[in-house]
Write an enzyme that holds these catalytic residues in place. Structure first.
Site, PDB file in Angstrom:
ATOM      1  N   PHE A  76     -14.472  -3.660   1.590  1.00  0.00           N
ATOM      2  CA  PHE A  76     -15.486  -2.758   1.526  1.00  0.00           C
ATOM      3  C   PHE A  76     -15.906  -2.234   0.054  1.00  0.00           C
ATOM      4  CE2 PHE A  76     -13.295  -1.327   5.871  1.00  0.00           C
ATOM      5  CZ  PHE A  76     -14.186  -2.003   6.995  1.00  0.00           C
TER       6      PHE A  76
ATOM      7  N   ARG B 146       0.524  -1.027   0.037  1.00  0.00           N
ATOM      8  CA  ARG B 146       0.015   0.106   0.065  1.00  0.00           C
ATOM      9  C   ARG B 146       1.076   1.475   0.089  1.00  0.00           C
ATOM     10  NH1 ARG B 146      -2.149   1.683   5.981  1.00  0.00           N
ATOM     11  NH2 ARG B 146      -0.172   0.168   6.876  1.00  0.00           N
TER      12      ARG B 146
ATOM     13  N   ARG C 155      -1.348  -4.126   3.763  1.00  0.00           N
ATOM     14  CA  ARG C 155      -1.202  -3.580   5.138  1.00  0.00           C
ATOM     15  C   ARG C 155      -0.053  -2.880   5.497  1.00  0.00           C
ATOM     16  NH1 ARG C 155      -1.662  -4.270  10.510  1.00  0.00           N
ATOM     17  NH2 ARG C 155      -1.776  -1.562  11.339  1.00  0.00           N
TER      18      ARG C 155
ATOM     19  N   GLU D 118     -19.329   3.377   0.355  1.00  0.00           N
ATOM     20  CA  GLU D 118     -18.118   3.081  -1.462  1.00  0.00           C
ATOM     21  C   GLU D 118     -19.231   2.871  -2.034  1.00  0.00           C
ATOM     22  OE1 GLU D 118     -18.645   1.906   2.254  1.00  0.00           O
ATOM     23  OE2 GLU D 118     -16.387   1.978   2.826  1.00  0.00           O
TER      24      GLU D 118
ATOM     25  N   SER E  19      -5.265   5.441   5.390  1.00  0.00           N
ATOM     26  CA  SER E  19      -4.919   3.984   5.428  1.00  0.00           C
ATOM     27  C   SER E  19      -4.416   3.617   4.090  1.00  0.00           C
ATOM     28  CB  SER E  19      -6.358   3.509   5.774  1.00  0.00           C
ATOM     29  OG  SER E  19      -6.503   3.667   7.360  1.00  0.00           O
TER      30      SER E  19
ATOM     31  N   HIS F  41      -5.479  -3.538   2.840  1.00  0.00           N
ATOM     32  CA  HIS F  41      -5.206  -4.246   3.724  1.00  0.00           C
ATOM     33  C   HIS F  41      -6.167  -5.643   2.827  1.00  0.00           C
ATOM     34  CE1 HIS F  41      -5.106  -0.430   5.491  1.00  0.00           C
ATOM     35  NE2 HIS F  41      -5.201  -1.202   6.623  1.00  0.00           N
TER      36      HIS F  41
ATOM     37  N   ASP G  79      -7.260  -6.580  13.613  1.00  0.00           N
ATOM     38  CA  ASP G  79      -8.761  -6.053  13.131  1.00  0.00           C
ATOM     39  C   ASP G  79      -9.732  -7.042  13.175  1.00  0.00           C
ATOM     40  OD1 ASP G  79      -8.493  -2.644  13.572  1.00  0.00           O
ATOM     41  OD2 ASP G  79      -7.806  -2.425  11.723  1.00  0.00           O
TER      42      ASP G  79
ATOM     43  N   GLN H  57     -12.341  -6.895   8.552  1.00  0.00           N
ATOM     44  CA  GLN H  57     -11.072  -5.710   7.718  1.00  0.00           C
ATOM     45  C   GLN H  57     -11.362  -6.398   6.654  1.00  0.00           C
ATOM     46  OE1 GLN H  57     -12.579  -3.034   9.373  1.00  0.00           O
ATOM     47  NE2 GLN H  57     -13.276  -3.616  10.012  1.00  0.00           N
TER      48      GLN H  57
END
Lengths: 275, 327
Positions: free
Chosen positions: B94, B21, B178, B69, B48, B120, B128, B132
Site C-alpha cells: 500500500f 517487523r 510479517r 496512504e 500491524s 508485510h 491474506d 496484501q
C-alpha cells in the site's frame, strides 16, 4: 488599511506584468492560471499576512506558502522576485536550461519554494504536515496552500482536508483558486465539485467565499482567517482565469487560454491592459 | 522443524528469531529517546506495522491520518520539510503502490528526510493473499532517485538497519516482513548500510540473497558442501546503493552467482545485481524469486514452497550456476 490596499493593487499590477513578460519570454507556461491567482498571492506576500525573510529562505519560524497548483509557478516566482529572493531579471530565465525557475516549482533548487509541486493534489497534504510540525514544535508559524478548482478532483485533497479537520489545524489556510476552467474546459463540466465550501465545511473547515480578484475582499478574508481559531480555514476564491487581460483573450477567442504564453506580438497590448 | 533441504525459507536450520517487523517496532520505540525530532505517521495499521509501540510511548509525536496512504506520505513530507525526521509505515503493497507518486514528487524529488517502512512484504504473509503482498516494492523503491533501499534478513539486522537509517539523512525504504524468521546474526550484530555481509565464505559459487532468503541460502550452502561445492553466501541487505566491491569480488573469485529474493523477477535484487555484474565482471547467473505472477492465500510455509522459495530450490539453482561456470 486603505493606503496599504492601494499599494497592494499597484504591486498586483507589477506581478501581472512579470507573469506576462516571463511566460512570453519562455515561450511556454501558464499565464492565465497565474493571473487568476495574482490578488491572493500579492496580498499574502505583501499584505503583512506572511512573515518570511528573502535573505534567509529556510528560516525555521517563517510562514509558508505552498503553490499546490504548481503550473501557476510564474505568479509565485514574480512574488518571490518582488520580495527579493532573487534578482527580478532572473524572471526572464523561466523554464530555461540551468535556471532554478523551472516549469513547476522545485523545492531543492529555489529558496522560497516550500514544496515541489506539479503533480496535482499533493500540496495540501504537505501543508498539513507543516502545520502539524508547528504544533509538535510549539511554534506559531502559519501555512497557506493554494489549490486550483480542477485540482479538487484529486482524491488526496480530501484525504488532507479530513486530516486537517481531525487535528483542527487553525494555523492552516487553503485557498481554492476557483477560476472556473481546467485544461479541456469548464471545471464544473469536467468534474463538478460544487459546493466547494460545503465540502470543506463538512470536513470541519471554516469557510469564506470571496471575489478573489478584489484586493479588498482578499485582504479581509486573510484577516478573518488569521483571527479564526479552532478550525482550518478554506477561502474559496472566485476568480477569472486570465484576469487582467480578459479583453485580449476574448479577442483571441479563448478565455481559458490554458497552458499558453502570449505571443510576443500581443505582449505590449497585454501589458497596457494590466497597467 | 522440517529438514533444511526441502523446507520453506521459514523452516531453516538457523535458530528461531522474531519477525523483522517486530524488531523494527522495538528499535523504533527505543530510538524515540535518541531522536527527539522524530515524528511517526500511520495510516491506521500501526498494530500491524508495530509503530504503535512508538505511538504509545510518544503520543505527541505520533499521528494516525486514517486509511489514506497518499496523504500519509504527503504529511510526512510536510513534517520533514519543516525540520522533523518523519517515519511513515504501512503494508509494503500500500505505501509503495498506492502512494507511489507521493513518494516520487513529495519525498524523492525534494530529497526530504522521510523514512518509509513497508511491512508485510513478500508472499510469506500467508492467508491474506495477493492484495496484501508487496512483491514489487523493492523494484519501485529502487526507481526513486536517491532512495536508500534496505531488506533485512532477520530480527538482529532489522534492529541494526533501523538504527542505521536514522544516521543517514535522506529518504530510505525499509522492507520488513510479517512472520517470525530464522536468526542469521547473533544479537547485537551491527550492519552497515551499503556494505554487504559475507555470511559464509566460499570459493566455487556465490549465493546473493536478502530478506528471509538468506537463511535458505545458508541451508543450501550446507547441503552443497556435502556435495563438494563450496558456496559463498552474501547478505545483500542494501539493494541501493549496491555494494559493488563485494559483488565484484564474488564474481571474480567464485565465477558464478545465484540471486535469491522474496520478490518479483523484475526490478528487484536480481535485476539490480545482474545489471552491475554485466558491467563489472560478467559471470553465469541463476535466479530464485517469485517470477512474474501474483501470490495467493495459503500458509506462509505452503506458499514459500509452492513459489519455490526454499533451500532446495536455492541449492538447485546454485548447482546450475556452478555447472554453467564450468561449461
Amino acid at each position: 488599511m486603505s493606503a496599504n490596499l492601494d499599494q497592494l493593487k499597484v504591486t498586483a499590477k507589477i506581478i501581472r506584468a512579470d507573469i506576462l513578460r516571463s511566460t512570453t519570454a519562455a515561450g511556454s507556461g501558464h499565464p492565465s492560471s497565474s493571473l487568476s491567482a495574482t490578488e491572493v498571492v500579492t496580498a499574502l506576500y505583501f499584505g503583512g499576512f506572511m512573515k518570511h525573510d528573502a535573505k534567509n529562505p529556510r528560516w525555521p519560524d517563517r510562514d509558508r506558502f505552498i503553490l499546490s497548483k504548481g503550473h501557476a509557478a510564474p505568479v509565485l516566482y514574480a512574488a518571490l522576485a518582488e520580495s527579493g529572493y532573487f534578482p527580478k531579471a532572473d524572471l526572464l530565465t523561466l523554464r530555461k536550461l540551468g535556471s532554478p525557475l523551472e516549469g513547476h516549482p522545485n523545492y531543492k533548487r529555489l529558496g522560497g519554494v516550500e514544496a515541489s509541486t506539479g503533480s496535482l493534489g499533493q500540496g495540501l497534504s504537505i501543508g498539513v504536515g507543516q502545520a502539524l510540525a508547528a504544533r509538535v514544535d510549539k511554534k506559531d508559524f502559519r501555512v497557506f496552500v493554494m489549490t486550483g478548482d480542477g485540482e479538487l478532483g484529486e482524491g488526496q485533497i480530501w484525504e488532507a482536508a479530513a486530516t486537517a479537520g481531525k487535528y483542527k489545524l487553525d494555523n492552516l489556510v487553503c485557498i481554492v483558486d476557483r477560476n472556473h476552467f481546467q485544461q479541456t474546459g469548464a471545471a464544473e463540466d469536467v468534474l463538478n465539485m460544487d459546493p466547494i465550501d460545503g465540502k470543506f465545511a463538512a470536513f470541519g473547515w471554516h469557510t469564506i467565499t470571496i471575489n478573489g480578484n478584489d484586493m479588498g475582499e482578499v485582504v479581509q478574508a486573510f484577516q478573518r482567517a488569521q483571527e479564526f481559531k479552532g478550525q482550518p480555514t478554506c477561502i474559496v476564491s472566485l476568480t477569472h482565469k486570465g484576469q487582467g487581460i480578459l479583453p485580449l483573450l476574448e479577442k483571441l477567442g479563448d478565455t481559458n487560454f490554458h497552458g499558453k504564453p502570449l505571443p510576443e506580438k500581443y505582449l505590449e497590448e497585454a501589458l497596457a491592459l494590466v497597467k | 522443524m522440517a529438514m533444511a533441504g526441502g523446507s520453506s525459507a521459514l523452516q531453516s536450520k538457523r535458530p528461531a528469531g522474531k519477525a523483522t517487523r517486530d524488531a523494527f517496532g522495538r528499535a523504533l520505540e527505543a530510538l524515540g529517546a535518541d531522536y527527539p525530532n522524530l515524528v511517526v505517521v500511520d495510516a491506521d495499521v500501526s498494530n500491524s506495522t508495530r509503530t504503535e509501540w512508538f505511538g504509545k510511548k510518544y503520543p505527541d509525536r505520533f499521528f494516525n491520518v486514517g486509511i489514506a496512504e497518499s496523504n500519509l506520505v504527503g504529511v510526512a513530507a510536510g513534517l520533514a520539510s519543516s525540520g522533523k525526521t518523519a517515519l511513515v509505515s504501512s503494508f509494503a503493497a500500500f505505501i509503495i503502490c498506492n502512494a507511489y507518486d507521493q513518494l516520487r514528487m513529495s519525498v524523492a524529488y525534494p530529497g526530504l528526510d522521510v523514512k518509509v517502512v513497508g511491512s508485510h512484504a513478500g508472499i510469506s504473509i500467508g492467508e491474506d493473499g495477493a492484495s496484501q503482498m508487496g512483491i514489487e516494492d523493492v523494484a519501485l523503491a529502487c526507481a526513486l532517485p536517491d532512495f536508500v533501499v534496505l531488506v533485512p534478513a532477520d530480527d538482529t539486522s532489522a534492529i541494526s538497519l533501523t538504527q542505521g537509517m536514522f544516521k543517514h539523512i535522506g529518504p530510505v525504504y525499509l522492507r520488513v516482513g510479517r512472520p517470525d524468521v530464522p536468526r542469521i546474526y547473533p544479537e547485537g550484530t551491527q550492519l552497515t548500510i551499503g556494505k554487504a555481509n559475507v555470511v559464509r565464505p566460499g570459493k566455487d559459487v556465490t549465493i546473493i540473497a536478502n530478506g528471509l532468503m538468506v537463511g535458505s541460502a545458508l541451508d543450501a550452502a550446507d547441503t552443497l558442501a556435502a556435495e563438494g561445492i563450496d558456496a559463498r553466501v552474501v547478505d545483500m541487505h542494501t539493494v541501493k546503493p549496491l555494494d559493488r566491491a563485494t559483488l565484484e569480488a564474488a564474481a571474480r573469485e567464485t565465477g558464478a552467482l545465484v540471486i535469491a529474493e522474496e520478490h518479483l523477477a523484475h526490478g528487484g535484487l536480481g535485476s539490480v545485481v545482474a545489471m552491475a555484474v554485466a558491467e563489472i565482471h560478467p559471470v553465469p547467473i541463476r535466479y530464485v524469486n517469485v517470477g512474474d505472477q501474483f501470490g495467493e492465500s495459503g500458509t506462509p510455509e505452503g506458499l514459500l514452497e509452492k513459489y519455490g522459495l526454499t533451500a532446495d530450490r536455492v541449492a538447485q539453482a546454485t548447482r546450475a550456476a556452478f555447472r554453467a561456470k564450468k561449461a
